[in-house]
Design a protein around this motif. Structure first.
Motif, mmCIF file in Angstrom:
data_model
loop_
_atom_site.group_PDB
_atom_site.id
_atom_site.type_symbol
_atom_site.label_atom_id
_atom_site.label_comp_id
_atom_site.label_asym_id
_atom_site.label_seq_id
_atom_site.Cartn_x
_atom_site.Cartn_y
_atom_site.Cartn_z
ATOM 1 N N ASP A 163 0.893 -1.272 0.087
ATOM 2 C CA ASP A 163 0.115 0.244 0.030
ATOM 3 C C ASP A 163 0.738 0.970 0.038
ATOM 4 N N PRO A 164 0.982 1.741 -1.229
ATOM 5 C CA PRO A 164 2.085 3.023 -1.108
ATOM 6 C C PRO A 164 1.560 4.182 -0.564
ATOM 7 N N CYS A 165 0.161 4.074 -0.151
ATOM 8 C CA CYS A 165 -0.397 5.303 0.699
ATOM 9 C C CYS A 165 -0.635 5.064 2.102
ATOM 10 N N TYR A 166 0.214 3.916 2.640
ATOM 11 C CA TYR A 166 -0.010 3.560 4.052
ATOM 12 C C TYR A 166 0.321 4.998 4.745
ATOM 13 N N HIS A 167 -0.682 5.144 5.341
ATOM 14 C CA HIS A 167 -0.764 6.153 6.606
ATOM 15 C C HIS A 167 -0.359 7.769 5.865
ATOM 16 N N GLN A 168 -0.713 7.897 4.496
ATOM 17 C CA GLN A 168 -0.545 8.972 3.955
ATOM 18 C C GLN A 168 -1.889 9.474 3.468
ATOM 19 N N ALA A 169 -1.911 10.786 3.059
ATOM 20 C CA ALA A 169 -3.236 11.492 2.852
ATOM 21 C C ALA A 169 -3.903 10.820 1.417
ATOM 22 N N CYS A 170 -3.002 10.127 0.676
ATOM 23 C CA CYS A 170 -3.701 9.714 -0.494
ATOM 24 C C CYS A 170 -4.336 8.478 -0.161
ATOM 25 N N ASP A 171 -4.749 7.875 1.060
ATOM 26 C CA ASP A 171 -5.358 6.662 1.276
ATOM 27 C C ASP A 171 -6.873 7.004 1.185
ATOM 28 N N THR A 172 -7.363 7.395 0.100
ATOM 29 C CA THR A 172 -8.724 7.695 -0.242
ATOM 30 C C THR A 172 -9.463 6.502 -0.809
ATOM 31 N N LEU A 173 -10.624 6.820 -1.096
ATOM 32 C CA LEU A 173 -11.338 5.555 -1.955
ATOM 33 C C LEU A 173 -10.732 5.404 -3.136
ATOM 34 N N ALA A 174 -9.750 6.351 -3.748
ATOM 35 C CA ALA A 174 -9.173 5.763 -4.934
ATOM 36 C C ALA A 174 -7.887 4.935 -4.688
ATOM 37 N N ASN A 175 -7.563 4.877 -3.490
ATOM 38 C CA ASN A 175 -6.519 3.712 -3.189
ATOM 39 C C ASN A 175 -7.041 2.494 -2.973
ATOM 40 N N VAL A 176 -8.385 2.157 -2.917
ATOM 41 C CA VAL A 176 -8.867 0.855 -2.413
ATOM 42 C C VAL A 176 -8.926 0.042 -3.947
ATOM 43 N N ASN A 177 -8.192 -1.237 -3.714
ATOM 44 C CA ASN A 177 -8.633 -2.250 -4.701
ATOM 45 C C ASN A 177 -9.854 -2.868 -4.689
ATOM 46 N N ARG A 178 -10.608 -2.762 -5.669
ATOM 47 C CA ARG A 178 -11.934 -3.206 -5.296
ATOM 48 C C ARG A 178 -12.146 -4.890 -5.535
ATOM 49 N N THR A 179 -10.973 -5.232 -6.393
ATOM 50 C CA THR A 179 -10.980 -6.976 -6.603
ATOM 51 C C THR A 179 -10.595 -7.512 -5.177
ATOM 52 N N ILE A 180 -9.534 -7.099 -4.654
ATOM 53 C CA ILE A 180 -9.200 -7.969 -3.595
ATOM 54 C C ILE A 180 -10.071 -7.690 -2.175
ATOM 55 N N PHE A 181 -10.628 -6.298 -2.236
ATOM 56 C CA PHE A 181 -11.762 -5.962 -1.514
ATOM 57 C C PHE A 181 -12.848 -6.914 -1.676
ATOM 58 N N ASP A 182 -13.298 -7.192 -2.733
ATOM 59 C CA ASP A 182 -14.381 -8.215 -2.650
ATOM 60 C C ASP A 182 -13.764 -9.844 -2.459
ATOM 61 N N GLN A 183 -12.723 -10.024 -2.795
ATOM 62 C CA GLN A 183 -12.043 -11.348 -2.549
ATOM 63 C C GLN A 183 -11.906 -11.754 -0.915
ATOM 64 N N ASN A 184 -11.474 -10.810 -0.425
ATOM 65 C CA ASN A 184 -11.130 -10.853 1.120
ATOM 66 C C ASN A 184 -12.402 -10.669 1.802
ATOM 67 N N GLY A 185 -13.347 -9.855 1.437
ATOM 68 C CA GLY A 185 -14.585 -9.663 2.163
ATOM 69 C C GLY A 185 -15.522 -11.008 2.172
ATOM 70 N N ARG A 186 -15.596 -11.824 0.859
ATOM 71 C CA ARG A 186 -16.161 -13.157 0.510
ATOM 72 C C ARG A 186 -15.628 -13.838 1.421
#
Length: 494
Positions: free
Chosen positions: A447-470
């Motif tokens: 996560d290149p935006c770890y603890h940085q201001a760029c950790d916004t919605l645009a920083n979220v990978n929706r593929t792994i978000f879905d896979q890990n959530g399931r």
């Protein structure tokens, strides 16, 4: 994910991985679309939860947390309006789904930052951007001005020998991360006579900086702050050419902050065999924290909402927990575990942790049931096998991650409670081997935006978000019916 001091901030985990189908023999019910009426009840509910909890459905919660954060100061640090607004959204959503939500209030040691400034004053002036370590000793008001020295031995400055033959008395020493905790670095520096410490975070991104903390706070001796790799390397190059003088104004106050965890129980299932599933909802004060840890909080919320219609199928109580103050020393989950009586600890079947589940340069990491010192609590490796099996059935490779001290599973592990979960990665640098498994970019942080201001919605990978959530919804359904192969209790699979 907490920035607990650690020996190697960018250590790449072992490349061993689980290939599809390599973990354990799976029943037909664990393969998507093949659940049969004769399948064990635990598998039936697990598959149903995995189908109903999706990244698309959870996205609305993440958007709501993003709006609440943005409208209330831009972060969710404990005690902040952003934390309160986000917790209120979680509470409203759970209440609408039929849950009774409890606020578990507590206080923890905190640190108010008053000043974090620095500048090169000679031979040429320029501004620096230091980040003071939490619980650091303060400089005088207006700062202190001194020459800069670098270790003559290893650049990490972990032992007095690293300064052998170098005059550091009264100076500001510039050291690197790695080899030892920052607490040790500043103790050693103080013993050889240094006035303050600046530490190079040495990240792949030359502009990235991170806040560390002193553990324990009472071992703080002299002021200490971090600099980005770019600033550190320039400063070190200047020192190599001749004397350099720097002013550092680093000040803060030890204080106490009041906050609360959110807890929501299913009204059905055995209370004496409770499955706890949690994620921290707080962020550091430098970021909106959408991946760390808004994504996990949103997915946990969606899992709780989708489990509500399934309460009648549960054999074991499921407790959903949104932890406070993870970024302040894992204080919320530690408080929760500390409040459990010995009997309540025995009645906690297991703990499932969701941490940074949507990292943009992700690795599909599953906690492996082990600590750095050996096996975790009995049953932890079985949790890992089952979650890995869920991914393997979908031909999704995984890599193992130790049950380390950097997230909310840690207090449960220390209490002897079986633990597991998923983590898509923080500051670990991606290896070429991992690129072959997961794609992404080698040489960059997960996560290149770890603890940085760029950790916004645009920083979220929706593929792994879905896979890990399931995967975690699958685990919640499975263990909500059966934990017998974890702790010998709670409805054996027929």
């Amino acid at each position: 994910m907490t920035g607990l001091p650690r020996r190697n901030l960018f250590r790449v985990a072992a490349p061993a991985f689980v290939a599809a189908g390599a973990v354990l023999a799976l029943t037909a019910a664990t393969v998507p679309g093949r659940a049969a009426a004769s399948a064990p009840p635990a598998d039936v509910l697990a598959e149903k939860m995995s189908r109903s909890v999706t990244g698309e459905n959870a996205w609305r919660h993440l958007e709501a947390l993003s709006r609440a954060t943005a409208a209330n100061g831009g972060h969710r640090a404990d005690g902040s309006p952003g934390y309160e607004a986000s917790a209120q959204y979680v509470t409203r959503t759970l209440t609408a789904a039929g849950y009774q939500v409890k606020r578990q209030e507590f206080s923890f040691p905190d640190y108010d930052i008053l000043s974090e400034k620095a500048s090169v004053t000679a031979p040429e002036t320029r501004q620096l951007k230091p980040v003071i370590a939490r619980f650091s000793v303060s400089t005088p008001v207006g700062g202190l001005t001194a020459g800069v020295a670098v270790p003559s031995g290893k650049p990490t400055g972990c032992t007095a020998d690293d300064y052998a033959g170098t005059d550091v008395k009264g100076k500001i020493v510039l050291v690197d991360v790695d080899d030892c905790f920052i607490t040790q670095k500043q103790i050693v520096a103080s013993e050889v006579g240094a006035a303050a410490v600046l530490m190079n975070v040495n990240a792949p991104n030359p502009d990235l900086n991170l806040r560390y903390r002193m553990v324990p706070p009472e071992d703080a001796r002299i002021p200490i702050a971090t600099l980005s790799r770019g600033e550190s390397e320039q400063l070190k190059a200047d020192v190599a050419k001749g004397p350099v003088t720097v002013n550092v104004d680093l000040r803060g106050n030890n204080t106490t902050t009041k906050t609360y965890n959110l807890l929501a129980d299913t009204p059905t299932g055995r209370a004496d065999n409770t499955v706890v599933m949690g994620a921290h909802i707080d962020s550091v004060d430098t970021t909106p924290g959408m991946n760390d840890n808004g994504a996990a909080s949103a997915m946990l919320l969606e899992t709780a909402v989708k489990m509500a219609p399934e309460w009648k199928h549960l054999k074991n109580r499921v407790r959903f927990a949104w932890w406070a103050a993870e970024e302040k020393g894992i204080s919320g989950s530690q408080y929760y575990v500390d409040q459990l009586s010995p009997e309540q600890r025995r009645q906690t079947a297991l703990y499932l942790n969701l941490e940074m589940i949507a990292s943009p340069n992700f690795a599909r990491q599953v906690y492996n049931g082990r600590t750095s010192d050996g096996p975790g609590p009995a049953g932890s490796e079985r949790i890992s096998e089952l979650i890995n099996g869920h991914f393997a059935a979908r031909k999704l490779p995984t890599v193992g991650l130790d049950l380390d001290g950097r997230s909310d599973h840690s207090p449960f592990v220390e209490a002897g409670i079986p633990s597991g979960g998923v983590n898509a990665g923080a500051d670990t640098v991606k290896s070429p081997e991992w690129v072959k498994l997961f794609g992404g970019k080698a040489g960059e942080m997960l996560d290149p935006c770890y603890h940085q201001a760029c950790d916004t919605l645009a920083n979220v990978n929706r593929t792994i978000f879905d896979q890990n959530g399931r995967a975690m919804a699958w685990a919640a359904g499975r263990f909500g019916v059966d934990t017998s192969d974890i702790n010998g209790t709670g409805t054996a699979v027929k």
